[in-house]
Design a protein around this motif. Structure first.
Motif, PDB file in Angstrom:
ATOM      1  N   ALA A 139       0.854  -1.177   0.000  1.00 47.43           N
ATOM      2  CA  ALA A 139       0.000   0.000   0.000  1.00 47.43           C
ATOM      3  C   ALA A 139       0.898   1.237   0.000  1.00 47.43           C
ATOM      4  O   ALA A 139       1.626   1.432   0.942  1.00 47.43           O
ATOM      5  CB  ALA A 139      -0.886   0.002   1.251  1.00 47.43           C
ATOM      6  N   TRP A 140       0.907   2.067  -0.933  1.00 46.95           N
ATOM      7  CA  TRP A 140       0.238   2.132  -2.180  1.00 46.95           C
ATOM      8  C   TRP A 140       1.245   2.382  -3.284  1.00 46.95           C
ATOM      9  O   TRP A 140       1.274   3.453  -3.876  1.00 46.95           O
ATOM     10  CB  TRP A 140      -0.818   3.240  -2.108  1.00 46.95           C
ATOM     11  CG  TRP A 140      -1.893   2.914  -1.107  1.00 46.95           C
ATOM     12  CD1 TRP A 140      -2.911   2.008  -1.284  1.00 46.95           C
ATOM     13  CD2 TRP A 140      -2.072   3.430   0.208  1.00 46.95           C
ATOM     14  NE1 TRP A 140      -3.704   1.951  -0.149  1.00 46.95           N
ATOM     15  CE2 TRP A 140      -3.213   2.814   0.790  1.00 46.95           C
ATOM     16  CE3 TRP A 140      -1.376   4.355   0.993  1.00 46.95           C
ATOM     17  CZ2 TRP A 140      -3.663   3.085   2.075  1.00 46.95           C
ATOM     18  CZ3 TRP A 140      -1.834   4.619   2.278  1.00 46.95           C
ATOM     19  CH2 TRP A 140      -2.964   3.999   2.811  1.00 46.95           C
ATOM     20  N   SER A 141       2.122   1.385  -3.486  1.00 50.26           N
ATOM     21  CA  SER A 141       3.137   1.523  -4.539  1.00 50.26           C
ATOM     22  C   SER A 141       3.675   0.159  -4.948  1.00 50.26           C
ATOM     23  O   SER A 141       3.413  -0.843  -4.286  1.00 50.26           O
ATOM     24  CB  SER A 141       4.301   2.385  -4.044  1.00 50.26           C
ATOM     25  OG  SER A 141       4.951   1.714  -2.977  1.00 50.26           O
ATOM     26  N   CYS A 156      -3.177  -0.669  -9.797  1.00 45.47           N
ATOM     27  CA  CYS A 156      -3.747  -1.649  -8.875  1.00 45.47           C
ATOM     28  C   CYS A 156      -5.258  -1.562  -9.015  1.00 45.47           C
ATOM     29  O   CYS A 156      -5.838  -0.501  -8.796  1.00 45.47           O
ATOM     30  CB  CYS A 156      -3.329  -1.324  -7.447  1.00 45.47           C
ATOM     31  SG  CYS A 156      -4.152  -2.349  -6.215  1.00 45.47           S
ATOM     32  N   TYR A 167      -9.083  -2.889  -4.458  1.00 54.20           N
ATOM     33  CA  TYR A 167      -9.096  -1.946  -3.347  1.00 54.20           C
ATOM     34  C   TYR A 167      -8.110  -2.383  -2.259  1.00 54.20           C
ATOM     35  O   TYR A 167      -8.154  -3.517  -1.792  1.00 54.20           O
ATOM     36  CB  TYR A 167     -10.510  -1.858  -2.770  1.00 54.20           C
ATOM     37  CG  TYR A 167     -10.573  -1.151  -1.437  1.00 54.20           C
ATOM     38  CD1 TYR A 167     -10.294   0.203  -1.351  1.00 54.20           C
ATOM     39  CD2 TYR A 167     -10.897  -1.836  -0.281  1.00 54.20           C
ATOM     40  CE1 TYR A 167     -10.339   0.853  -0.122  1.00 54.20           C
ATOM     41  CE2 TYR A 167     -10.954  -1.198   0.941  1.00 54.20           C
ATOM     42  CZ  TYR A 167     -10.673   0.141   1.009  1.00 54.20           C
ATOM     43  OH  TYR A 167     -10.717   0.783   2.220  1.00 54.20           O
ATOM     44  N   CYS A 168      -7.221  -1.463  -1.872  1.00 52.66           N
ATOM     45  CA  CYS A 168      -6.177  -1.830  -0.913  1.00 52.66           C
ATOM     46  C   CYS A 168      -6.017  -0.769   0.177  1.00 52.66           C
ATOM     47  O   CYS A 168      -4.951  -0.650   0.763  1.00 52.66           O
ATOM     48  CB  CYS A 168      -4.860  -2.065  -1.637  1.00 52.66           C
ATOM     49  SG  CYS A 168      -4.299  -0.668  -2.622  1.00 52.66           S
ATOM     50  N   GLY A 169      -7.049   0.008   0.426  1.00 51.31           N
ATOM     51  CA  GLY A 169      -6.963   1.000   1.493  1.00 51.31           C
ATOM     52  C   GLY A 169      -7.207   2.403   0.953  1.00 51.31           C
ATOM     53  O   GLY A 169      -7.428   2.611  -0.228  1.00 51.31           O
ATOM     54  N   GLU A 170      -7.137   3.351   1.870  1.00 55.98           N
ATOM     55  CA  GLU A 170      -7.543   4.742   1.612  1.00 55.98           C
ATOM     56  C   GLU A 170      -7.008   5.386   0.337  1.00 55.98           C
ATOM     57  O   GLU A 170      -7.676   6.171  -0.294  1.00 55.98           O
ATOM     58  CB  GLU A 170      -7.083   5.606   2.779  1.00 55.98           C
ATOM     59  CG  GLU A 170      -7.980   5.558   3.978  1.00 55.98           C
ATOM     60  CD  GLU A 170      -7.589   6.614   4.987  1.00 55.98           C
ATOM     61  OE1 GLU A 170      -6.386   6.802   5.188  1.00 55.98           O
ATOM     62  OE2 GLU A 170      -8.497   7.242   5.546  1.00 55.98           O
ATOM     63  N   TYR A 171      -5.729   5.110   0.031  1.00 55.70           N
ATOM     64  CA  TYR A 171      -5.138   5.779  -1.134  1.00 55.70           C
ATOM     65  C   TYR A 171      -4.869   4.800  -2.270  1.00 55.70           C
ATOM     66  O   TYR A 171      -3.946   4.976  -3.064  1.00 55.70           O
ATOM     67  CB  TYR A 171      -3.893   6.575  -0.712  1.00 55.70           C
ATOM     68  CG  TYR A 171      -4.296   7.790   0.083  1.00 55.70           C
ATOM     69  CD1 TYR A 171      -4.639   8.981  -0.559  1.00 55.70           C
ATOM     70  CD2 TYR A 171      -4.409   7.726   1.459  1.00 55.70           C
ATOM     71  CE1 TYR A 171      -5.072  10.076   0.156  1.00 55.70           C
ATOM     72  CE2 TYR A 171      -4.848   8.825   2.187  1.00 55.70           C
ATOM     73  CZ  TYR A 171      -5.177   9.996   1.530  1.00 55.70           C
ATOM     74  OH  TYR A 171      -5.614  11.079   2.234  1.00 55.70           O
ATOM     75  N   HIS A 172      -5.712   3.794  -2.336  1.00 57.72           N
ATOM     76  CA  HIS A 172      -5.643   2.776  -3.384  1.00 57.72           C
ATOM     77  C   HIS A 172      -5.494   3.391  -4.776  1.00 57.72           C
ATOM     78  O   HIS A 172      -4.739   2.901  -5.616  1.00 57.72           O
ATOM     79  CB  HIS A 172      -6.905   1.917  -3.287  1.00 57.72           C
ATOM     80  CG  HIS A 172      -7.322   1.238  -4.531  1.00 57.72           C
ATOM     81  ND1 HIS A 172      -6.510   0.345  -5.189  1.00 57.72           N
ATOM     82  CD2 HIS A 172      -8.464   1.318  -5.262  1.00 57.72           C
ATOM     83  CE1 HIS A 172      -7.137  -0.101  -6.268  1.00 57.72           C
ATOM     84  NE2 HIS A 172      -8.311   0.475  -6.338  1.00 57.72           N
ATOM     85  N   HIS A 173      -6.209   4.487  -5.017  1.00 56.53           N
ATOM     86  CA  HIS A 173      -6.210   5.084  -6.358  1.00 56.53           C
ATOM     87  C   HIS A 173      -4.884   5.749  -6.727  1.00 56.53           C
ATOM     88  O   HIS A 173      -4.707   6.175  -7.853  1.00 56.53           O
ATOM     89  CB  HIS A 173      -7.351   6.096  -6.470  1.00 56.53           C
ATOM     90  CG  HIS A 173      -7.404   7.049  -5.306  1.00 56.53           C
ATOM     91  ND1 HIS A 173      -8.016   6.712  -4.120  1.00 56.53           N
ATOM     92  CD2 HIS A 173      -6.885   8.274  -5.131  1.00 56.53           C
ATOM     93  CE1 HIS A 173      -7.894   7.713  -3.266  1.00 56.53           C
ATOM     94  NE2 HIS A 173      -7.202   8.667  -3.845  1.00 56.53           N
ATOM     95  N   MET A 207      -2.014   4.183  -6.403  1.00 60.38           N
ATOM     96  CA  MET A 207      -1.037   3.108  -6.618  1.00 60.38           C
ATOM     97  C   MET A 207      -0.850   2.876  -8.111  1.00 60.38           C
ATOM     98  O   MET A 207      -1.744   2.386  -8.792  1.00 60.38           O
ATOM     99  CB  MET A 207      -1.554   1.844  -5.925  1.00 60.38           C
ATOM    100  CG  MET A 207      -0.575   0.703  -5.947  1.00 60.38           C
ATOM    101  SD  MET A 207      -1.007  -0.487  -4.665  1.00 60.38           S
ATOM    102  CE  MET A 207       0.070  -1.834  -5.114  1.00 60.38           C
ATOM    103  N   GLU A 208       0.313   3.249  -8.606  1.00 57.76           N
ATOM    104  CA  GLU A 208       0.574   3.069 -10.035  1.00 57.76           C
ATOM    105  C   GLU A 208       2.044   2.830 -10.294  1.00 57.76           C
ATOM    106  O   GLU A 208       2.893   3.041  -9.440  1.00 57.76           O
ATOM    107  CB  GLU A 208       0.082   4.283 -10.837  1.00 57.76           C
ATOM    108  CG  GLU A 208       0.758   5.589 -10.457  1.00 57.76           C
ATOM    109  CD  GLU A 208       0.320   6.735 -11.364  1.00 57.76           C
ATOM    110  OE1 GLU A 208       0.416   6.592 -12.591  1.00 57.76           O
ATOM    111  OE2 GLU A 208      -0.113   7.770 -10.836  1.00 57.76           O
TER     112      GLU A 208
END
Lengths: 577, 271, 67
Positions: B76-78, B138, B141-147, B149-150
């Motif tokens: 999370a998140w990378s 990604c 869904y993997c937590g608050e800042y999932h969006h 993750m790139e």
């Protein structure tokens, strides 16, 4: 003299009314949250912080996929069982008991999710509808889910004991079709919920309470999907029941074939559960062979739906021709398109035909690389649960609410407008979602605007896709508001003598044409169990063998911290180091 | 049980559809050779990722001919590494695992897409025929800042690809009149030997050395620098190997200035 | 059974029994649906999917000759 359901079964009508209103409340909240999400994702209007999107999405998923659908289902099945057996439930205290249990379960789940946005509630369940461990919700979330599911088990028991009481009075009669449908559906519900109940009670709940240290994420995930695909048939079956037993009558005709309807429900009993692994085509840790078996079962599950398409349309055509319709396709004009109940259900069925196609793609094993976890999937299930089920239920409510209250529908024309607006809104939204999935736009993502790359649609643009989604979602919300308005105004109205009789469709080919073996529920349950054992024993054994029942020291994560991502990342790393 | 003729025909047609669909999928598996993610990757304890032989140092590895392996750790998140570069006309096997929750590793606009489940290793082999730039995201869904993750996958033309690394060890100052050494270390991640030229430029002087760096090995090249020829003052130097470059400054000091003459590194780093 | 608000039953102009009913319109509609499904499937699999490479292939590659 009026002979509506409320006149025949006044006590049962109260339970059904309570279940319907619980369902509508979930629909009202969950549906409104949908608009909030659509506008946020498409960057049309952002009134919440990105992390709150996931709290809202969890609520949207749970309230609509579980609460709305299943509360409506228990109402419909209770109606179907009592009407077709022509007898009341055995003990109303028991009935109110399971209803109360479902309500308590929903409240627990709802409050734990709400804790994600309300600081005063010291809980958190931002885990989405699928609650994949090691994302960890508050234990109340799991307890609520279990209570809700046990409530539905007791509801099933209620229908079964009512049927058994009827059986002892009518030893030689065929099971009436609506009861047959309710019972077969209940049987596969028992079969599939067993997996998720065991997963929650033995693995997830003890882990969230700190009794065991760790989970095996692939195991709990597989047990979720063991239930997770059958649940879609659980909420679809009441819609199927309405298409079989209401639509023919509304069209002015009779059900084309009672035997085939029975075959269809038996197939659903057999095949609903041993298919869940098709949601895990892209999961590591599951051999390709098991995925192929799941695909085979899933593909054969198309059969009952394709048969349903023929039987239901043929029943409608029968009605249209009895109403004077002629020609190869000219009879379509003779259908009662001004009736919101008919039109809503017919449009829902049409959308389901389209959903059938995207479902066929989803069932295909290797093509899943293209669509897995993209917005395509979201487009698909907004056609299934979001239209085939939801629109059928809303249309049905225009008939059922008068039946269980004795009050006339407030405004039929508004009802017609409402179902049409839903259809148009969903056409925009679902079409755009499907298309965008094909060029990789992900589902479950608050702000799918990335820093280092852009999506490249083969045709159209991301802006146009987003506009369609925002427009569609707005229309759907308008439609939802019209529906709720009609329901509230109907309830505020006075009792009416104009309520139609409580009846369901007669048949052209009746149960006397159906082989008796179709009614042998024990046989079909046994075969269904064997199929499940066949499909799941080896994959589960290999997952447990490789990763252990409780996994290799995997702690829980509540990835929700006030200090922002950098801090969380740091703390996660510390935990790991 | 009497079934209408049309409905019987539809039953047959439906079976044809079902069998046809499965035949198409099977064709995809045996014709174009599409394989599903399966249990070949094995399992891993997420707590041991840092010590794992593959995931301890995630990145691209050449394993022979046109075959490469890429180890990726999702958290999370990378993704680590965030940027992946592989050559075109190659066959790349990705190994992806998660440090924390369930993620995905999805190469946007392609059919390269896998779930990444903690405890499991996703293994998938992909052929890249053409150069191209792809986003990685990604989609689970993997937590608050999932969006947020790139990642990025760059498939570069074959002749622009290498796994060469250059590091340089050089003193920051030298006493006038003394000799000193600038050492270039060239490592080669490819399995084949690398024949190249290491060049040093310092002040207005330059020298070149041809080297052969063995496959999966490294080579040191020493350049002797005579401060007398440079003269007192600051002298910028540059070491180059192919497209890689390291720079620094060497100061030639007068002995009486009392420079400590220690070999504190002036330009030292990795290309 | 008939009721004023049940348009479906008030508008019935004739009774069609099981033997005399031939759902020809349904057969036409379902045939059209069948054709749409086949065409869309072929489009989705061979154009959208196989044209969307790169794609995950087996580790033991026999594709070199084919590709």
């Amino acid at each position: 003299m009026r002979n509506a359901y409320v006149d025949q079964f006044p006590a049962e009508a109260k339970v059904i009314k309570a279940a319907f209103w619980s369902s509508f409340l979930a629909l009202a909240i969950g549906g409104s949250l949908g608009l909030l999400q659509a506008l946020h994702r498409t960057d049309v209007l952002r009134i919440m912080e990105a992390p709150d999107y996931y709290t809202v999405l969890t609520a949207h998923g749970v309230l609509l996929a579980i609460t709305f659908t299943i509360f409506f289902l228990v109402g419909i099945f209770t109606w179907g069982v009592t009407t077709s057996l022509d007898r009341g439930l055995v003990d109303l205290r028991f009935t109110w008991g399971w209803y109360a249990m479902m309500v308590v379960g929903t409240v627990l789940v709802g409050v734990s999710i709400l804790g994600g946005v309300v600081d005063a509630i010291p809980m958190n369940a931002d885990v989405l509808f699928t609650f994949y461990a090691p994302l960890q919700p508050h234990p109340a979330f799991y307890v609520g889910l279990v209570l809700f599911v046990v409530g539905t088990w007791l509801a099933g028991a209620d229908w079964f004991r009512t049927w058994l009481a009827w059986r002892s009075d009518n030893p030689d009669e065929r099971i009436p079709l609506p009861t047959f449908m309710a019972l077969t559906t209940t049987l596969f519900w028992y079969l599939c919920t067993l997996g998720v109940a065991l997963s929650i009670l033995l693995l997830l709940l003890p882990w969230s309470l700190g009794i065991v240290d760790s989970v095996n994420p692939l195991l709990t995930r597989t047990l979720f999907w063991y239930f997770g695909h059958a649940v879609v048939y659980f909420w679809l079956m009441p819609a199927y029941m309405l298409w079989y037993v209401m639509l023919p009558k509304l069209s002015g005709g009779k059900l084309f074939s009672d035997p085939l309807a029975r075959v269809v429900f038996v197939l659903f009993l057999l095949l609903s559960t041993p298919t869940g692994i098709h949601h895990q085509y892209l999961d590591p840790g599951i051999a390709e062979g098991y995925k192929f078996i799941a695909m085979t079962n899933t593909m054969f599950l198309l059969l009952p739906s394709l048969l349903t398409a023929f039987t239901v349309v043929a029943s409608m055509e029968h009605g249209a021709r009895q109403r004077g319709g002629t020609g190869y396709l000219g009879w379509l004009k003779a259908l009662p398109w001004r009736d919101p109940v008919f039109t809503g259900m017919a449009l829902a069925g049409l959308m389901f035909a389209a959903a059938g196609f995207s479902g066929m793609i989803n069932a295909g094993m290797n093509i899943n690389y293209l669509v897995h976890n993209t917005w395509w999937i979201v487009g698909h299930f907004h056609l299934t649960v979001g239209t085939a089920v939801a629109l059928t239920f809303m249309a049905a409510a225009y008939w059922f609410i008068p039946q269980v209250t004795g009050k006339e529908l407030w405004n039929r024309s508004l009802g017609l407008v409402q179902v049409l607006v839903w259809f148009v809104g969903m056409t925009f939204m679902s079409n755009a979602m499907h298309r965008s999935g094909l060029f990789g736009v992900p589902r479950r993502t608050a702000e799918p605007q990335y820093e280092n790359f852009a999506f490249e649609p083969a045709a159209g643009s991301m802006g146009e896709i987003n506009a369609q989604v925002a427009l569609g979602a707005t229309l759907l919300t308008v439609s939802l508001a019209l529906f709720l308005l009609n329901m509230v105004m109907t309830s505020l109205g006075g009792s009416s003598d104009e309520i139609p009789d409580n009846t369901y469709a007669e048949t052209l080919s009746g149960p006397e044409d159906a082989p008796v073996v179709l009614d042998n529920l024990k046989l079909w349950t046994a075969i269904a169990t064997v199929l499940v054992i066949f499909a799941y024993t080896l994959p589960l054994a290999s997952i447990i063998d490789a990763g252990g029942l409780f996994g290799p020291g995997i702690d829980g994560f509540q990835l929700a911290i006030e200090a922002g991502p950098a801090f969380v990342l740091e703390s996660v790393r510390e935990v790991i180091a | 049980m009497n079934i209408h003729t049309y409905e019987k025909a539809w039953l047959v047609a439906a079976m044809v559809l079902i069998v046809g669909f499965m035949a198409t999928i099977t064709y995809g598996a045996v014709g174009p050779g599409i394989a599903m993610i399966d249990d070949d990757g094995g399992t891993i304890d997420p707590a041991e990722i840092n010590d794992h032989e593959r995931f301890g140092e995630p990145g691209v590895e050449h394993v022979g001919d046109d075959e490469y392996e890429v180890a990726v750790v999702a958290q999370a998140w990378s993704y680590t590494p965030e940027q992946i570069e592989v050559p075109a006309d190659s066959e790349v096997t990705f190994y992806v695992t998660s440090r924390d929750v369930t993620h995905s590793f999805s190469v946007v606009g392609t059919n390269v897409n896998t779930m990444v489940i903690p405890g499991q290793i996703s293994e998938m082999t992909v052929r890249f025929d053409e150069p191209g730039e792809y986003g990685i995201l990604c989609n689970e869904y993997c937590g608050e800042y999932h969006h947020t993750m790139e990642g990025k996958l760059n498939v570069v033309p074959e002749d622009e690809f290498d796994l060469t690394e250059l590091s340089v060890d050089a003193p920051s100052e030298v006493e006038a009149g003394n000799e000193t050494t600038i050492t270039a270390n060239v490592s080669n991640g490819m399995q084949e030997d690398l024949e190249t030229t290491v060049a040093l430029e310092i002040g207005d002087q330059g020298s070149e050395r041809d080297v052969t760096v063995p496959g999966d090995g490294s080579e040191e090249v020493e350049f002797t620098v005579d401060s007398a020829e440079l003269g007192e003052g600051d002298h910028d130097w540059t070491v180059t190997v192919d497209d890689y470059e390291e720079t620094g400054t060497l100061t030639v000091v007068n002995a009486t200035d009392g420079g400590d003459g220690s070999a504190a590194s002036g330009g030292d780093g990795d290309a | 059974m008939a009721s004023a608000t049940e348009t479906g039953e008030t508008d019935q102009v004739r009774e069609i029994g099981h033997e005399e009913y031939d759902p020809v319109g349904t057969a036409i509609l379902i045939t059209i649906y069948f054709l749409i499904l086949v065409l869309l499937w072929v489009f989705m699999y061979f154009v959208e999917f196989l044209g969307n490479g790169p794609t995950v292939v087996g580790a033991v590659l026999t594709v070199v000759g084919l590709a």
